[in-house]
Design a protein around this motif. Structure first.
Motif: not given
Length: 81
Positions: A75-81
């Motif tokens: 989530n952090k890597k793909y900006g989902l959080a």
């Protein structure tokens, strides 16, 4: 039970070296040092380094470091959080 093969189980007082906290418990450990307990009896004294009175887990002084899990990293890597 067979006689003569079991260790002598008796009450002893354990004392935390760091805090001075004492508690009465049963043990097979002996000691030449004795202490008078609250009930008026004398018991062998066993000094220990850590008890529940001084261990960080039981005193609430333990710090928890939680590593990011796989989902959190995604989530952090793909900006989902």
């Amino acid at each position: 039970m067979k006689k003569g093969i079991h260790p002598d189980y008796h009450p002893v007082v354990f004392q935390d070296s760091a805090t001075g906290f004492k508690f009465l418990s049963g043990s097979t450990v002996g000691s030449a040092e004795t202490i008078k307990w609250e009930d008026g009896n004398e018991y062998p004294l066993i000094r220990v380094e850590i008890t529940s009175d001084s261990h960080p887990f039981y005193t609430g002084r333990q710090k928890f470091q939680q590593a990011d899990g796989t989902v959190a990293k995604f989530n952090k890597k793909y900006g989902l959080a």
